[in-house]
Design a protein around this motif. Structure first.
Motif, PDB file in Angstrom:
ATOM      1  N   SER A  75       0.921  -1.209   0.020  1.00 37.22           N
ATOM      2  CA  SER A  75      -0.063  -0.060   0.040  1.00 37.22           C
ATOM      3  C   SER A  75       0.701   1.246   0.070  1.00 37.22           C
ATOM      4  CB  SER A  75      -0.861  -0.224   1.179  1.00 37.22           C
ATOM      5  OG  SER A  75      -1.637   1.196   1.355  1.00 37.22           O
ATOM      6  N   HIS A  77       3.901   1.627  -0.944  1.00 33.22           N
ATOM      7  CA  HIS A  77       4.648   1.486  -2.130  1.00 33.22           C
ATOM      8  C   HIS A  77       3.907   2.331  -3.208  1.00 33.22           C
ATOM      9  CE1 HIS A  77       7.671   0.338  -5.511  1.00 33.22           C
ATOM     10  NE2 HIS A  77       6.344  -0.121  -6.070  1.00 33.22           N
ATOM     11  N   LEU A  78       2.632   1.427  -3.335  1.00 36.41           N
ATOM     12  CA  LEU A  78       1.594   2.088  -4.533  1.00 36.41           C
ATOM     13  C   LEU A  78       1.371   3.638  -4.386  1.00 36.41           C
ATOM     14  CD1 LEU A  78      -0.610  -1.156  -5.050  1.00 36.41           C
ATOM     15  CD2 LEU A  78       1.226  -0.210  -6.150  1.00 36.41           C
ATOM     16  N   THR A  79       1.212   3.928  -2.971  1.00 41.82           N
ATOM     17  CA  THR A  79       0.603   5.346  -2.643  1.00 41.82           C
ATOM     18  C   THR A  79       1.935   6.270  -3.264  1.00 41.82           C
ATOM     19  OG1 THR A  79      -0.730   4.723  -1.083  1.00 41.82           O
ATOM     20  CG2 THR A  79       0.075   6.700  -0.845  1.00 41.82           C
ATOM     21  N   ASN A  80       3.074   5.718  -2.797  1.00 33.59           N
ATOM     22  CA  ASN A  80       4.312   6.580  -3.056  1.00 33.59           C
ATOM     23  C   ASN A  80       4.792   6.725  -4.552  1.00 33.59           C
ATOM     24  OD1 ASN A  80       4.579   7.476  -0.346  1.00 33.59           O
ATOM     25  ND2 ASN A  80       5.935   5.654   0.101  1.00 33.59           N
ATOM     26  N   ASN A  81       4.530   5.810  -5.322  1.00 33.14           N
ATOM     27  CA  ASN A  81       4.818   5.670  -6.660  1.00 33.14           C
ATOM     28  C   ASN A  81       3.697   6.016  -7.608  1.00 33.14           C
ATOM     29  OD1 ASN A  81       7.658   4.784  -6.523  1.00 33.14           O
ATOM     30  ND2 ASN A  81       6.649   3.268  -5.248  1.00 33.14           N
ATOM     31  N   TYR A  82       2.359   5.722  -7.306  1.00 32.86           N
ATOM     32  CA  TYR A  82       1.479   6.008  -8.379  1.00 32.86           C
ATOM     33  C   TYR A  82       0.266   7.020  -7.789  1.00 32.86           C
ATOM     34  CZ  TYR A  82       3.709   1.787 -10.037  1.00 32.86           C
ATOM     35  OH  TYR A  82       4.841   1.114 -10.415  1.00 32.86           O
ATOM     36  N   SER A  83       0.558   7.563  -6.949  1.00 33.30           N
ATOM     37  CA  SER A  83      -0.578   8.659  -6.463  1.00 33.30           C
ATOM     38  C   SER A  83      -0.731   9.721  -7.466  1.00 33.30           C
ATOM     39  CB  SER A  83      -0.264   9.077  -4.850  1.00 33.30           C
ATOM     40  OG  SER A  83       0.920   9.845  -5.108  1.00 33.30           O
ATOM     41  N   GLN A  84      -1.875  10.353  -7.459  1.00 29.62           N
ATOM     42  CA  GLN A  84      -2.418  11.291  -8.568  1.00 29.62           C
ATOM     43  C   GLN A  84      -1.847  12.596  -8.003  1.00 29.62           C
ATOM     44  OE1 GLN A  84      -4.449  11.175 -11.305  1.00 29.62           O
ATOM     45  NE2 GLN A  84      -4.574   8.874 -11.068  1.00 29.62           N
ATOM     46  N   THR A  86       1.254  13.779  -8.424  1.00 35.71           N
ATOM     47  CA  THR A  86       2.720  13.858  -7.616  1.00 35.71           C
ATOM     48  C   THR A  86       3.799  13.724  -8.553  1.00 35.71           C
ATOM     49  OG1 THR A  86       2.827  11.795  -6.927  1.00 35.71           O
ATOM     50  CG2 THR A  86       2.207  13.358  -5.438  1.00 35.71           C
TER      51      THR A  86
END
Ligand SMILES: [Zn+2]
Length: 86
Positions: A75, A77-84, A86
């Motif tokens: 979670s 990893h995905l938040t840090n790499n694929y968040s809208q 950023t």
């Protein structure tokens, strides 16, 4: 001021429970387990034994089970790499 943790199932006080308790009773633990089960999918994959051992030790160091630890890592990893945005 002492922070009083609340049960994830019924919002009751966890004041006299273990420090790592998340629910007040078996009834609430089952309730949370059922809710989480309905909102998740079972994933099965292979990994080298040494990696699994490292994963287990890392989860244990964070006082989490492997499932919870892996969910948090993925979670984050995905938040840090694929968040809208950023
Ligand atoms: Zn409860």
């Amino acid at each position: 001021m002492k922070k009083v943790l609340l049960c994830l199932g019924c919002n009751g006080s966890l004041e006299h429970k273990r420090i790592d308790a998340k629910t007040c009773s078996g009834k609430c633990r089952c309730k949370i387990w059922r809710v989480n089960k309905e909102k998740s999918v079972l994933v099965s994959f292979r990994m080298p034994i040494v990696l699994h051992t490292d994963l287990f030790l890392a989860a244990h160091a964070c006082n989490q089970g492997v499932n919870a630890y892996l969910n948090n890592v993925v979670s984050d990893h995905l938040t840090n790499n694929y968040s809208q945005g950023t």
